[in-house]
Write a protein that holds these residues in place. Sequence first.
Motif, mmCIF file in Angstrom:
data_model
loop_
_atom_site.group_PDB
_atom_site.id
_atom_site.type_symbol
_atom_site.label_atom_id
_atom_site.label_comp_id
_atom_site.label_asym_id
_atom_site.label_seq_id
_atom_site.Cartn_x
_atom_site.Cartn_y
_atom_site.Cartn_z
ATOM 1 N N LEU A 56 -12.048 -17.197 -13.669
ATOM 2 C CA LEU A 56 -12.815 -17.339 -12.425
ATOM 3 C C LEU A 56 -11.960 -16.967 -11.222
ATOM 4 C CD1 LEU A 56 -14.657 -20.710 -13.056
ATOM 5 C CD2 LEU A 56 -15.743 -18.505 -12.667
ATOM 6 N N ALA A 57 -10.714 -17.417 -11.221
ATOM 7 C CA ALA A 57 -9.816 -17.121 -10.103
ATOM 8 C C ALA A 57 -9.613 -15.613 -9.959
ATOM 9 C CB ALA A 57 -8.475 -17.827 -10.301
ATOM 10 N N ARG A 58 -9.410 -14.943 -11.078
ATOM 11 C CA ARG A 58 -9.257 -13.474 -11.032
ATOM 12 C C ARG A 58 -10.515 -12.827 -10.479
ATOM 13 N NH1 ARG A 58 -6.729 -14.257 -15.831
ATOM 14 N NH2 ARG A 58 -8.598 -13.827 -17.036
ATOM 15 N N GLU A 59 -11.669 -13.268 -10.945
ATOM 16 C CA GLU A 59 -12.951 -12.694 -10.533
ATOM 17 C C GLU A 59 -13.174 -12.869 -9.027
ATOM 18 O OE1 GLU A 59 -16.352 -10.568 -11.092
ATOM 19 O OE2 GLU A 59 -14.959 -11.067 -12.699
ATOM 20 N N GLN A 60 -12.808 -14.028 -8.493
ATOM 21 C CA GLN A 60 -13.042 -14.307 -7.077
ATOM 22 C C GLN A 60 -11.815 -14.015 -6.211
ATOM 23 O OE1 GLN A 60 -15.296 -17.712 -6.043
ATOM 24 N NE2 GLN A 60 -16.757 -17.396 -7.672
ATOM 25 N N GLN A 61 -10.776 -13.494 -6.853
ATOM 26 C CA GLN A 61 -9.557 -13.057 -6.162
ATOM 27 C C GLN A 61 -8.915 -14.177 -5.341
ATOM 28 O OE1 GLN A 61 -10.854 -9.544 -4.067
ATOM 29 N NE2 GLN A 61 -10.745 -8.303 -5.914
ATOM 30 N N ILE A 62 -8.757 -15.325 -6.003
ATOM 31 C CA ILE A 62 -8.039 -16.439 -5.399
ATOM 32 C C ILE A 62 -7.036 -16.965 -6.420
ATOM 33 C CG2 ILE A 62 -9.956 -17.064 -3.868
ATOM 34 C CD1 ILE A 62 -10.552 -19.426 -5.738
ATOM 35 N N THR A 63 -6.187 -17.890 -6.014
ATOM 36 C CA THR A 63 -5.186 -18.422 -6.936
ATOM 37 C C THR A 63 -5.848 -19.372 -7.938
ATOM 38 O OG1 THR A 63 -4.674 -20.365 -5.584
ATOM 39 C CG2 THR A 63 -3.414 -18.327 -5.129
ATOM 40 N N PRO A 64 -5.255 -19.477 -9.132
ATOM 41 C CA PRO A 64 -5.779 -20.436 -10.103
ATOM 42 C C PRO A 64 -5.755 -21.875 -9.563
ATOM 43 C CG PRO A 64 -4.345 -18.882 -11.203
ATOM 44 C CD PRO A 64 -4.212 -18.620 -9.721
ATOM 45 N N GLN A 65 -4.768 -22.196 -8.721
ATOM 46 C CA GLN A 65 -4.690 -23.540 -8.156
ATOM 47 C C GLN A 65 -5.882 -23.816 -7.244
ATOM 48 O OE1 GLN A 65 -2.230 -21.274 -8.098
ATOM 49 N NE2 GLN A 65 -0.704 -22.172 -9.457
ATOM 50 N N ALA A 66 -6.232 -22.845 -6.390
ATOM 51 C CA ALA A 66 -7.389 -23.011 -5.503
ATOM 52 C C ALA A 66 -8.668 -23.123 -6.319
ATOM 53 C CB ALA A 66 -7.472 -21.849 -4.513
ATOM 54 N N MET A 67 -8.786 -22.314 -7.356
ATOM 55 C CA MET A 67 -9.968 -22.375 -8.209
ATOM 56 C C MET A 67 -10.015 -23.707 -8.935
ATOM 57 S SD MET A 67 -12.800 -21.196 -9.169
ATOM 58 C CE MET A 67 -12.787 -19.553 -8.497
ATOM 59 N N GLY A 68 -8.874 -24.209 -9.357
ATOM 60 C CA GLY A 68 -8.819 -25.511 -10.030
ATOM 61 C C GLY A 68 -9.382 -26.618 -9.158
#
Length: 145
Positions: A56-68
């Motif tokens: 999801l983070a890759r898809e929305q171009q944000i960090t995995p931490q922010a997506m978490g």
Amino acid sequence: MDARDALNQSTATAIRVAVGMIKRRTREVVDGQLTTPEWSTLAQIARSGPCTVAGLAREQQITPQAMGSTVASLEKHGLVTRSADPDDRRRSLLTVSDTGAAALRSGRDALSDRMAAALGESFTDAEVATLAAAAPLLERLAQHF
């Protein structure tokens, strides 16, 4: 810049402005308990099916931490569920819960209802037909940039 380039530039600007206005109006309708990133993430999980936080983070171009953080909020609201990935037990897969699916339907229905009312009240049949013809083109434009 030739005439075609100038037309492309002015059209791109007009579309950008219009889409921005629609996005702001959309937020007015769907905002409630969820933030815009939460709505976007919930919709992405619904579209893509079971997925990981990293995906999801890759898809929305944000960090995995922010997506978490976004996913944790969705879990707190009971909108997504987490289960072990059958191919790699170290990873978790996210899916939209029944409550999340109902929230998406409700939000989409509210948006569609509001937009349909605006079309019926403020646009001629010919203008609605023009917008209907433009919708697939706008979707194609979104896929190409």
